[in-house]
Write a protein that holds these residues in place. Structure first.
Motif, mmCIF file in Angstrom:
data_model
loop_
_atom_site.group_PDB
_atom_site.id
_atom_site.type_symbol
_atom_site.label_atom_id
_atom_site.label_comp_id
_atom_site.label_asym_id
_atom_site.label_seq_id
_atom_site.Cartn_x
_atom_site.Cartn_y
_atom_site.Cartn_z
ATOM 1 N N GLN A 24 0.826 -1.204 0.000
ATOM 2 C CA GLN A 24 0.000 0.000 0.000
ATOM 3 C C GLN A 24 0.863 1.258 0.000
ATOM 4 O O GLN A 24 0.449 2.301 -0.521
ATOM 5 C CB GLN A 24 -0.921 0.016 1.223
ATOM 6 C CG GLN A 24 -1.948 -1.100 1.254
ATOM 7 C CD GLN A 24 -2.838 -1.017 2.484
ATOM 8 O OE1 GLN A 24 -3.404 0.032 2.778
ATOM 9 N NE2 GLN A 24 -2.933 -2.119 3.213
ATOM 10 N N ALA A 25 2.058 1.153 0.579
ATOM 11 C CA ALA A 25 2.972 2.302 0.618
ATOM 12 C C ALA A 25 3.992 2.250 -0.505
ATOM 13 O O ALA A 25 4.383 3.284 -1.057
ATOM 14 C CB ALA A 25 3.683 2.361 1.971
ATOM 15 N N VAL A 26 4.449 1.050 -0.844
ATOM 16 C CA VAL A 26 5.432 0.873 -1.922
ATOM 17 C C VAL A 26 4.676 0.296 -3.108
ATOM 18 O O VAL A 26 4.558 -0.918 -3.265
ATOM 19 C CB VAL A 26 6.580 -0.053 -1.478
ATOM 20 C CG1 VAL A 26 7.669 -0.104 -2.536
ATOM 21 C CG2 VAL A 26 7.164 0.422 -0.147
ATOM 22 N N VAL A 27 4.176 1.168 -3.945
ATOM 23 C CA VAL A 27 3.252 0.771 -5.009
ATOM 24 C C VAL A 27 3.998 0.177 -6.193
ATOM 25 O O VAL A 27 5.024 0.698 -6.640
ATOM 26 C CB VAL A 27 2.421 1.989 -5.472
ATOM 27 C CG1 VAL A 27 1.430 1.583 -6.554
ATOM 28 C CG2 VAL A 27 1.695 2.617 -4.290
ATOM 29 N N GLY A 28 3.476 -0.948 -6.693
ATOM 30 C CA GLY A 28 3.996 -1.538 -7.920
ATOM 31 C C GLY A 28 5.311 -2.282 -7.778
ATOM 32 O O GLY A 28 5.955 -2.573 -8.792
ATOM 33 N N LYS A 29 5.696 -2.617 -6.555
ATOM 34 C CA LYS A 29 6.982 -3.301 -6.333
ATOM 35 C C LYS A 29 6.795 -4.524 -5.445
ATOM 36 O O LYS A 29 7.530 -4.732 -4.478
ATOM 37 C CB LYS A 29 8.000 -2.326 -5.712
ATOM 38 C CG LYS A 29 8.358 -1.163 -6.604
ATOM 39 C CD LYS A 29 9.076 -1.641 -7.854
ATOM 40 C CE LYS A 29 9.386 -0.508 -8.805
ATOM 41 N NZ LYS A 29 10.053 -0.997 -10.040
ATOM 42 N N HIS A 184 4.254 2.633 -15.516
ATOM 43 C CA HIS A 184 3.343 3.746 -15.790
ATOM 44 C C HIS A 184 2.111 3.709 -14.894
ATOM 45 O O HIS A 184 1.711 4.744 -14.323
ATOM 46 C CB HIS A 184 2.920 3.703 -17.271
ATOM 47 C CG HIS A 184 1.933 4.764 -17.644
ATOM 48 N ND1 HIS A 184 2.282 6.097 -17.766
ATOM 49 C CD2 HIS A 184 0.591 4.688 -17.912
ATOM 50 C CE1 HIS A 184 1.205 6.800 -18.097
ATOM 51 N NE2 HIS A 184 0.178 5.970 -18.194
ATOM 52 N N GLU A 185 1.496 2.532 -14.735
ATOM 53 C CA GLU A 185 0.279 2.425 -13.939
ATOM 54 C C GLU A 185 0.548 2.762 -12.471
ATOM 55 O O GLU A 185 -0.236 3.469 -11.830
ATOM 56 C CB GLU A 185 -0.310 1.011 -14.052
ATOM 57 C CG GLU A 185 -0.944 0.691 -15.395
ATOM 58 C CD GLU A 185 0.081 0.437 -16.490
ATOM 59 O OE1 GLU A 185 1.276 0.238 -16.136
ATOM 60 O OE2 GLU A 185 -0.285 0.443 -17.666
ATOM 61 N N ALA A 186 1.674 2.244 -11.933
ATOM 62 C CA ALA A 186 2.005 2.527 -10.536
ATOM 63 C C ALA A 186 2.310 4.000 -10.337
ATOM 64 O O ALA A 186 1.927 4.601 -9.317
ATOM 65 C CB ALA A 186 3.194 1.670 -10.108
ATOM 66 N N THR A 187 3.005 4.604 -11.286
ATOM 67 C CA THR A 187 3.310 6.031 -11.199
ATOM 68 C C THR A 187 2.027 6.851 -11.198
ATOM 69 O O THR A 187 1.875 7.809 -10.421
ATOM 70 C CB THR A 187 4.213 6.470 -12.362
ATOM 71 O OG1 THR A 187 5.415 5.705 -12.341
ATOM 72 C CG2 THR A 187 4.552 7.948 -12.258
ATOM 73 N N MET A 188 1.080 6.484 -12.054
ATOM 74 C CA MET A 188 -0.199 7.189 -12.102
ATOM 75 C C MET A 188 -0.946 7.070 -10.773
ATOM 76 O O MET A 188 -1.564 8.030 -10.298
ATOM 77 C CB MET A 188 -1.053 6.630 -13.239
ATOM 78 C CG MET A 188 -0.555 6.985 -14.630
ATOM 79 S SD MET A 188 -0.687 8.748 -14.986
ATOM 80 C CE MET A 188 -2.484 8.926 -15.051
ATOM 81 N N ALA A 189 -0.884 5.890 -10.154
ATOM 82 C CA ALA A 189 -1.553 5.686 -8.869
ATOM 83 C C ALA A 189 -0.935 6.561 -7.784
ATOM 84 O O ALA A 189 -1.646 7.133 -6.948
ATOM 85 C CB ALA A 189 -1.481 4.216 -8.464
ATOM 86 N N VAL A 190 0.388 6.681 -7.802
ATOM 87 C CA VAL A 190 1.073 7.531 -6.814
ATOM 88 C C VAL A 190 0.736 8.992 -7.048
ATOM 89 O O VAL A 190 0.459 9.750 -6.102
ATOM 90 C CB VAL A 190 2.597 7.299 -6.888
ATOM 91 C CG1 VAL A 190 3.322 8.305 -5.998
ATOM 92 C CG2 VAL A 190 2.944 5.882 -6.456
ATOM 93 N N LEU A 191 0.752 9.424 -8.293
ATOM 94 C CA LEU A 191 0.455 10.822 -8.611
ATOM 95 C C LEU A 191 -0.985 11.177 -8.280
ATOM 96 O O LEU A 191 -1.280 12.299 -7.840
ATOM 97 C CB LEU A 191 0.728 11.083 -10.096
ATOM 98 C CG LEU A 191 2.187 10.945 -10.551
ATOM 99 C CD1 LEU A 191 2.298 11.207 -12.045
ATOM 100 C CD2 LEU A 191 3.087 11.887 -9.774
ATOM 101 N N ALA A 192 -1.894 10.245 -8.470
ATOM 102 C CA ALA A 192 -3.298 10.500 -8.158
ATOM 103 C C ALA A 192 -3.520 10.692 -6.661
ATOM 104 O O ALA A 192 -4.492 11.326 -6.244
ATOM 105 C CB ALA A 192 -4.168 9.350 -8.669
ATOM 106 N N ASP A 193 -2.605 10.138 -5.857
ATOM 107 C CA ASP A 193 -2.691 10.265 -4.392
ATOM 108 C C ASP A 193 -1.591 11.190 -3.874
ATOM 109 O O ASP A 193 -1.030 10.966 -2.811
ATOM 110 C CB ASP A 193 -2.575 8.871 -3.761
ATOM 111 C CG ASP A 193 -2.997 8.861 -2.300
ATOM 112 O OD1 ASP A 193 -3.816 9.714 -1.912
ATOM 113 O OD2 ASP A 193 -2.485 8.017 -1.545
#
Length: 324
Positions: A24-29, A184-193
């Protein structure tokens, strides 16, 4: 003690819960998170070589929060002293005695940021604590507690003014890996939050520190067939004979292989190690332990290429390797 089916299922389920919470904190890894938790449950330490801003601090803080532990961050600089890491005794004038003031090393998860920027003396002080699990100041030992894991980082760029870790000290890290940039998807999720500036702060504990100790003890009981042990030994022997390698896999490295393979197997719900566990963990276990010759480096041969060659050259056991 033999690991039962129920115990293996409980371990795998709990491990997945730990991974899901940290993710939840380290997205996409997720894979790196699994490696980090495997390292912790194998009672080892992790070396991350990565670029700035990839989530190394979030990884350390989220793991600590997930296991209901404490965390600290030490920014290594050339003027950092060993006492700045381990702590110091100070004379208390009111009590007329010396009192120990613990340093930031006394935490469940310690992030040693840019460890190669500190002097060799300070690096040695940290590595001594990692090996012994305690600090000795003025002749008095102080245990750092359990569980205890150091996540050290190195910046692959900006090598000016750094002190490279010797191979003997690198060998003390159980695994080495990299977080890398998110997709790209994980980056978008981080930027959205983006309003959430500290994703690790909102995590709730999944288990207590005592449960971590129980899981580590259970992982020690995973069955490893002699054929798997021979497989690891042959990989080490071939690494020492490889023409591109100046320093091959040590006995400590072989022990690391077995330890993490046990934990990884149990995280998959198995009570025994299979050859695929060894193959999957070969890179994080070996990539900081193999030292290439100058000729190999000049020819732009990478450690990963050597590892792939070793796994191809050494045949995996084909016999049954399940627990009896």
């Amino acid at each position: 003690m033999t690991v039962t089916h129920d115990q293996a299922s409980w371990f795998a389920q709990t491990f997945d819960q730990l991974v899901g919470n940290v993710a939840q904190a380290v997205v996409g890894k997720e894979h790196v998170v699994r490696l980090a938790l495997t390292c912790m449950l194998s009672e080892g330490h992790l070396l991350l070589e990565d670029f700035p801003g990839t989530g190394k601090t979030q990884l350390a803080r989220s793991i600590a929060g997930t296991v209901q532990g404490t965390n600290s961050r030490i920014q290594f600089t050339p003027d950092l002293l060993p006492s700045d890491v381990s702590g110091v005794t100070v004379y208390d004038q009111d009590k007329h005695e010396f009192t120990f003031h613990p340093g930031p090393i006394f935490a469940t998860i310690v992030l040693a940021d840019e460890i190669n920027r500190a002097s060799p003396k300070t690096q040695s002080a940290l590595l001594e604590v990692m090996e012994e699990g305690r600090v000795t100041v003025d002749g008095t030992p102080h245990d750092v507690g359990d569980p205890f894991m150091v996540i050290a980082t190195q910046n692959p760029i900006e090598q000016a003014g750094t002190y490279r870790l010797p191979e003997a000290q690198l060998d003390r890290f159980l695994m080495k890996t990299t977080l890398g940039y998110p997709d790209h998807e994980a980056t978008m999720a981080v930027l959205a939050d983006a309003k959430n500036r500290d994703r690790a702060a909102g995590l709730s504990p999944v288990v207590t520190s005592a449960v971590v100790g129980d899981m580590a003890a259970l992982a020690d009981e995973v069955h490893v067939d002699p054929a798997i042990l021979a497989y690891v030994s042959r990989i080490a022997e071939e690494s020492r004979r490889h023409p591109s390698v100046r320093l091959g896999l040590s006995v400590r490295g072989c022990l690391a292989f077995v330890r993490v393979a046990k934990t990884w197997a149990l995280s998959q719900g198995r009570d025994h190690v299979i050859p695929d566990d060894v193959k999957l963990l070969a890179e994080p276990v070996m990539n900081h332990r193999l030292l290439l010759t100058a000729e190999a480096q000049f020819a732009e041969i990478t450690v990963q290429q050597v590892i792939d060659q070793l796994l191809t050259q050494v045949p995996a056991p084909a016999d049954r390797v399940a627990a009896p």
